[in-house]
Structures are given as structure tokens and as C-alpha cells.
Design an enzyme around this catalytic site. Structure first.
Site, PDB file in Angstrom:
ATOM      1  N   GLY A  45       4.089  -2.989   4.975  1.00 45.63           N
ATOM      2  CA  GLY A  45       4.582  -1.848   4.545  1.00 45.63           C
ATOM      3  C   GLY A  45       3.829  -1.038   3.796  1.00 45.63           C
ATOM      4  N   GLN A  50       2.045   4.817  -2.747  1.00 49.01           N
ATOM      5  CA  GLN A  50       0.604   3.979  -2.536  1.00 49.01           C
ATOM      6  C   GLN A  50      -0.539   5.133  -2.021  1.00 49.01           C
ATOM      7  OE1 GLN A  50       2.731   0.373  -0.512  1.00 49.01           O
ATOM      8  NE2 GLN A  50       1.038  -0.424  -1.570  1.00 49.01           N
ATOM      9  N   CYS A  98       0.334  -7.264  -2.118  1.00 45.52           N
ATOM     10  CA  CYS A  98       0.686  -5.617  -2.175  1.00 45.52           C
ATOM     11  C   CYS A  98      -0.475  -4.902  -1.679  1.00 45.52           C
ATOM     12  CB  CYS A  98       1.279  -5.406  -3.177  1.00 45.52           C
ATOM     13  SG  CYS A  98       1.463  -3.540  -3.368  1.00 45.52           S
ATOM     14  N   LEU A  99      -0.623  -4.035  -0.841  1.00 42.80           N
ATOM     15  CA  LEU A  99      -1.828  -3.487  -0.600  1.00 42.80           C
ATOM     16  C   LEU A  99      -2.462  -2.672  -1.994  1.00 42.80           C
ATOM     17  CD1 LEU A  99      -1.013  -1.876   2.839  1.00 42.80           C
ATOM     18  CD2 LEU A  99      -2.375  -3.955   2.552  1.00 42.80           C
ATOM     19  N   HIS A 140      10.815  -4.733  -1.708  1.00 43.63           N
ATOM     20  CA  HIS A 140       9.310  -4.323  -2.017  1.00 43.63           C
ATOM     21  C   HIS A 140       9.058  -2.912  -2.241  1.00 43.63           C
ATOM     22  CE1 HIS A 140       4.740  -5.679  -2.798  1.00 43.63           C
ATOM     23  NE2 HIS A 140       4.728  -4.453  -2.223  1.00 43.63           N
ATOM     24  N   GLU A 141       9.228  -2.538  -0.784  1.00 41.32           N
ATOM     25  CA  GLU A 141       8.748  -1.099  -0.482  1.00 41.32           C
ATOM     26  C   GLU A 141       9.463  -0.218  -1.048  1.00 41.32           C
ATOM     27  OE1 GLU A 141       5.967  -0.548   0.763  1.00 41.32           O
ATOM     28  OE2 GLU A 141       5.661  -2.640   1.331  1.00 41.32           O
ATOM     29  N   HIS A 144       8.615   0.202  -4.721  1.00 37.83           N
ATOM     30  CA  HIS A 144       7.452   1.364  -5.019  1.00 37.83           C
ATOM     31  C   HIS A 144       8.133   2.597  -5.202  1.00 37.83           C
ATOM     32  CE1 HIS A 144       3.610  -0.916  -4.405  1.00 37.83           C
ATOM     33  NE2 HIS A 144       4.115  -1.418  -3.305  1.00 37.83           N
TER      34      HIS A 144
HETATM   35 ZN    ZN Z   1       3.354  -3.040  -2.195  1.00 39.00          ZN
END
Ligand code: ZN
Length: 184
Positions: A45, A50, A98-99, A140-141, A144
Site C-alpha cells: 500500500g 507518503q 511501512c515504506l 494502515h493506509e 496515513h
Molecule cells: Zn505506511
């Protein structure tokens, strides 16, 4: 085009993202670039904040985990103006990463069932109750988009344990294998 992923410490990750309209400039290209960026970093995701954009857009690739979860074969979706309306059900534990915070994985407790509203890439409205792994990824996404990170939901003890690593992101000490934008 692969976009740089903003890392922990970048103020944009704490911004509440805003809804967009269908005339948002170059939206189709943005979605394509977000998928390419997520795939390049082996993510499931990626949210607008991000990549440095304070807008409510998320791409999800659950096809990446369809070996373990065959129900998600071919699952690649875009969520626009996504909002979690309510959560219910028992909280479950699952490890998350998480990226934007590479190298850190922690167990996070989240509700197992959520009610979400969003639009797809054609701006068709959707209203769904979602469970299981997808509910986890969405929380999670979509988190953000509210300026939240998964580390906000771990225990104070675990937070203490990873404090050194988190501070590393602010000092230029981290390891990341993909194109990114850190504070240092
Ligand atoms: Zn993340």
C-alpha cells in the site's frame, strides 16, 4: 515514473490529507506512478502523503500476498477520498511495517472490521464493510491520510525500544533500498 517515498521525520506524514475532485491535475498519471513506486519498493500500500501530496489517495496491491491469501489474486485497487466511518469487532494483533519507516516492524492491535467510504479511480462512490487482511491494510493506509503512522499504535514500551532507530531517521542514519526523501 518512480517517485521518492517520504521517510519518517518528514512533516507531510503528519498532515491530514484533503479530498480531491475529478479535475485534479494528471490524476491518471499520478495513480500509475503510485503503483509503480509501490511495486518498486515491494509494498502492499502507498498513500498520497507518503509521496509528498496532502491528498486523499491510496493504492493497494494485495495480489502481492495472494500466495498466502488466494482470495486477493489480482487485487490492485485505488482508493480516492477514502474515509473510515466506523470500526467494530474484536481487536487483533498483526505485524506491520511501512515504506516510510523502513527497517521497523512491530505488532499493532487494530479492530477486525471497518465501515469505509471511498471513490474508485472513476470517481464512483463505494460504501463497504470490510474485514480480514484488507481491513488491516486499509486502516494502515487510510491512517496515513489522517497523519497517523503505525508506530502511534504500539505500546509505550515498544516505542521506547525503537526510539533510537526512529531518531536515526532524523539524523540520516537509516537503510532504504528504494528512492526516498528523508529529512537528512
Ligand atoms: Zn505506511
Amino acid at each position: 515514473m518512480i517517485l521518492p517515498i517520504y521517510l519518517y521525520g518528514q512533516p507531510i506524514l503528519r498532515k491530514v490529507a484533503q479530498d480531491i475532485t475529478p479535475d485534479y491535475p494528471n490524476l491518471k498519471e499520478l495513480i500509475k506512478n503510485m503503483f509503480e513506486t509501490m511495486d518498486n519498493a515491494d509494498g502492499v500500500g502507498l498513500a498520497g502523503t507518503q509521496i509528498g501530496l496532502p491528498i486523499r489517495i491510496v493504492v493497494v496491491n494485495l495480489d502481492a500476498i495472494s500466495d498466502k491469501h488466494p482470495e486477493y489474486k489480482g487485487f490492485r485497487k485505488t482508493y480516492i477520498n477514502a474515509h473510515i466511518i466506523s470500526t467494530e469487532g474484536e481487536e487483533t494483533d498483526m505485524e506491520e511495517g511501512c515504506l516510510s519507516i523502513p527497517g521497523i516492524h512491530e505488532i499493532v492491535k487494530r479492530p477486525s472490521k471497518i465501515h469505509v467510504q471511498y471513490m474508485d479511480e472513476d470517481f464512483t462512490e463505494h460504501d463497504e464493510v470490510v474485514e480480514s487482511y484488507l481491513a488491516r491494510v486499509m486502516q494502515h493506509e487510510f491512517g496515513h491520510l489522517e497523519g497517523k503512522l503505525f508506530i502511534d499504535y504500539i505500546s509505550p514500551l515498544r516505542k521506547q525500544m525503537i526510539r533510537g532507530k526512529l531518531n536515526g531517521f532524523l539524523k540520516g542514519k537509516y537503510q532504504c533500498s528504494y528512492k526516498m526523501k528523508a529529512v537528512k
